[in-house]
Design a protein around this motif. Structure first.
Motif, mmCIF file in Angstrom:
data_model
loop_
_atom_site.group_PDB
_atom_site.id
_atom_site.type_symbol
_atom_site.label_atom_id
_atom_site.label_comp_id
_atom_site.label_asym_id
_atom_site.label_seq_id
_atom_site.Cartn_x
_atom_site.Cartn_y
_atom_site.Cartn_z
ATOM 1 N N GLY A 1 0.833 -1.204 0.000
ATOM 2 C CA GLY A 1 0.000 0.000 0.000
ATOM 3 C C GLY A 1 0.866 1.251 0.000
ATOM 4 N N THR A 2 1.978 1.195 0.720
ATOM 5 C CA THR A 2 2.911 2.322 0.720
ATOM 6 C C THR A 2 3.441 2.562 -0.688
ATOM 7 O OG1 THR A 2 3.532 1.752 2.980
ATOM 8 C CG2 THR A 2 5.044 3.188 1.769
ATOM 9 N N ASP B 1 -1.660 5.542 8.719
ATOM 10 C CA ASP B 1 -0.445 4.737 8.742
ATOM 11 C C ASP B 1 0.698 5.592 8.185
ATOM 12 O OD1 ASP B 1 0.726 1.800 8.712
ATOM 13 O OD2 ASP B 1 1.356 2.766 6.849
ATOM 14 N N THR C 1 1.361 6.546 4.305
ATOM 15 C CA THR C 1 0.794 7.702 3.601
ATOM 16 C C THR C 1 1.836 8.816 3.499
ATOM 17 O OG1 THR C 1 -1.252 7.150 4.782
ATOM 18 C CG2 THR C 1 -1.247 9.210 3.546
ATOM 19 N N ASP D 1 -6.394 7.459 -0.299
ATOM 20 C CA ASP D 1 -5.787 6.318 0.384
ATOM 21 C C ASP D 1 -6.940 5.454 0.906
ATOM 22 O OD1 ASP D 1 -4.687 4.528 2.165
ATOM 23 O OD2 ASP D 1 -3.235 5.949 2.984
ATOM 24 N N ALA E 1 -6.715 2.232 1.762
ATOM 25 C CA ALA E 1 -6.161 1.009 2.349
ATOM 26 C C ALA E 1 -7.118 0.365 3.350
ATOM 27 C CB ALA E 1 -4.830 1.322 3.028
ATOM 28 N N GLN E 2 -7.911 1.186 4.038
ATOM 29 C CA GLN E 2 -8.814 0.652 5.076
ATOM 30 C C GLN E 2 -10.268 0.649 4.622
ATOM 31 O OE1 GLN E 2 -8.135 3.086 8.546
ATOM 32 N NE2 GLN E 2 -5.954 2.598 8.658
ATOM 33 N N SER F 1 -4.284 -1.356 -0.200
ATOM 34 C CA SER F 1 -3.253 -2.222 0.390
ATOM 35 C C SER F 1 -3.794 -3.638 0.497
ATOM 36 C CB SER F 1 -2.896 -1.715 1.792
ATOM 37 O OG SER F 1 -2.169 -2.691 2.508
ATOM 38 N N LYS G 1 -5.653 -6.248 6.184
ATOM 39 C CA LYS G 1 -6.689 -5.582 5.402
ATOM 40 C C LYS G 1 -7.862 -6.531 5.096
ATOM 41 C CE LYS G 1 -4.419 -1.786 5.510
ATOM 42 N NZ LYS G 1 -3.201 -2.161 6.222
HETATM 43 C C1 LIG Z 1 -4.499 4.181 5.751
HETATM 44 C C2 LIG Z 1 -3.301 3.377 5.352
HETATM 45 N N1 LIG Z 1 -2.471 3.863 4.432
HETATM 46 C C3 LIG Z 1 -1.398 3.185 4.021
HETATM 47 C C4 LIG Z 1 -1.100 1.946 4.518
HETATM 48 C C5 LIG Z 1 0.145 1.273 4.063
HETATM 49 O O1 LIG Z 1 -0.085 0.034 3.487
HETATM 50 P P1 LIG Z 1 1.040 -1.092 3.511
HETATM 51 O O2 LIG Z 1 1.190 -1.552 4.918
HETATM 52 O O3 LIG Z 1 0.510 -2.140 2.592
HETATM 53 O O4 LIG Z 1 2.296 -0.475 2.980
HETATM 54 C C6 LIG Z 1 -1.948 1.367 5.486
HETATM 55 C C7 LIG Z 1 -1.769 0.027 6.068
HETATM 56 O O5 LIG Z 1 -0.883 -0.444 6.579
HETATM 57 C C8 LIG Z 1 -3.060 2.122 5.924
HETATM 58 O O6 LIG Z 1 -3.882 1.646 6.871
#
Ligand SMILES: Cc1ncc(COP(=O)(O)O)c(C=O)c1O
Length: 413
Positions: A76-77, A102, A105, A173, A175-176, A199, A204
């Motif tokens: 996700g990053t 997280d 972001t 974003d 991811a959630q 992500s 997730k």
């Molecule tokens: C809101 C949010 N953004 C970004 C990420 C980053 O994702 P990842 O852990 O897959 O790099 C996450 C989760 O970990 C997240 O909850």
């Protein structure tokens, strides 16, 4: 009044709930197993070397969101970094985002030498507000990265209008928040901004361990993101690299698992919504306890309880003692208080890009910068894990624990 477990009473629940680190709290089945074996049997694990898995995943993701392009990557990053890199900010340019997220972001912003500018959040949801974002705009603003926190859609239609008005980019974003819908929206989040990032990390809604996806309707952004994930190597032109970029490629093993998981996603979200609606009903009317208002549009990554009167630390301890794990505040501190930002540990001792130049000012992130975010963390937010494999009786136990703690803690009403 019943004595709380934290004060020596009998807990509501003694059995553990299904969680994301065990088979009973995940949705893996025979199809994931077959998909992994098919990749192994093909001998081609790197997706740039062949195999249908990556293309299949990207097509399914694009189709699910009704957009023409999806780009897969390693996390996700990475997905957020692809989107920010596609904006191509100048060093010191500003990107507005939230302090409740997280760190991924923020990594995406700093890694492209842009300055994260933190806007405060809505105390009722923890999401950015249009007003707070507007207050952070400057001539150096290039983009907004809005997070749909915990599964609740941020005001993304209004933010897109603001971004268009200012000629800047909106990155979502998600991811959630898989398949969350904003009020009045006709499609899931991710498709309102110029790019929507997802992500596939272990915690997730659906997972391939790690992994990321970006969706977009903009062919130019899609092309630049695709290149950025593969060292800016346009493979059809032989060995050349067009700009500084990363290797953020997703492997075929990951894509194969993610492809099956994505097919399960609508069912996962539907189930989470049904169970959450049951919890909302069961705790409705408890004075001083707020649940999200729209259970059937929320993605319910977790359940946020907001206690406007405060007391989140004691509530979380009391719920946990009742056998219902609860976390006060989700984060220990807003992301701008992490050493990486508060002590400017970025590139060596330079403090770059938070220094002037390249930024228009020296950037510091003092305590109190975003009071509503800090209040949520320190006083008003309690977060409960949520899972599509809960039974209705699991939900009823959670509701019973919330009601019991509420009855015993009138001070927070
Ligand atoms: C809101 C949010 N953004 C970004 C990420 C980053 O994702 P990842 O852990 O897959 O790099 C996450 C989760 O970990 C997240 O909850």
């Amino acid at each position: 009044m019943e004595r709380l477990a934290i004060d020596g009473g009998t807990p509501v629940r003694t059995r553990p709930f299904p969680g994301v680190l065990e088979p009973g709290g995940r949705t893996f089945g025979e199809q994931e197993r077959e998909a992994v074996l098919a990749v192994l049997d093909s001998a081609v694990l790197n997706a740039t070397c062949g195999g249908p898995w990556l293309d299949d995943l990207e097509s399914a993701m694009a189709q699910l969101h009704g957009v023409p392009h999806a780009v897969a990557c390693s996390s996700g990053t990475a997905a957020l970094h692809l989107a920010v890199a596609a904006v191509d900010p100048e060093p010191g340019d500003e990107i507005i985002t939230t302090p409740l997220t997280d760190f991924g972001t923020v990594i995406a912003i700093l890694a492209q030498n842009a300055v994260p500018v933190f806007a405060d959040v809505d105390p009722a949801t923890g999401n950015l507000t249009v007003e707070s974002v507007r207050a952070c705009l400057s001539p150096r603003t290039r983009a907004i990265v809005v997070v749909h926190l915990f599964g609740a859609a941020a005001p993304v239609r209004e933010l897109r209008a603001l971004a268009d008005e200012r000629g800047i980019v909106l990155i979502e974003d998600c991811a959630q928040a898989y398949l969350a819908r904003p009020p009045g929206g006709d499609r899931p989040v991710g498709g309102y901004g110029h790019a929507g990032c997802f992500s596939l990390q272990q915690y997730k809604h659906v997972t391939s361990g790690d992994g990321g996806l970006v969706i977009t309707s903009d062919a130019g952004l899609a092309e630049r993101m695709r290149l950025f994930a593969d060292k800016a190597w346009p493979r059809e032109d032989g060995r050349t690299h067009l700009f500084l970029a990363m290797n953020y490629r997703m492997t075929n093993l990951t894509a194969a698992v993610a492809g099956v998981q994505l097919r399960r996603l609508p069912g996962v979200v539907r189930q989470r919504r049904q169970l959450a609606a049951r919890l909302c009903d069961a705790v409705a009317g408890l004075e001083g306890v707020r649940m999200p208002a729209n259970p059937h549009d929320h993605a319910w990554w977790v359940v946020p309880l907001i206690l406007p009167g405060g007391g989140n630390q004691r509530w979380a301890q009391a719920l946990t003692a009742e056998g219902v794990t609860a976390h006060a505040g989700w984060l220990k501190m807003p992301v701008y208080r992490y050493p990486a930002l508060a002590q400017r540990r970025t590139y060596g001792r330079s403090g770059f890009p938070l220094t002037s130049p390249p930024a228009r000012q020296e950037w510091h992130y003092p305590p109190g910068l975003c009071p509503e975010a800090e209040r949520l963390i320190e006083h008003t937010l309690v977060m409960l894990p949520w899972n599509e494999n809960y039974t209705t009786s699991d939900v009823d136990d959670i509701a019973a624990a919330v009601r019991k703690v509420h009855a015993a803690m009138p001070s927070v009403r």
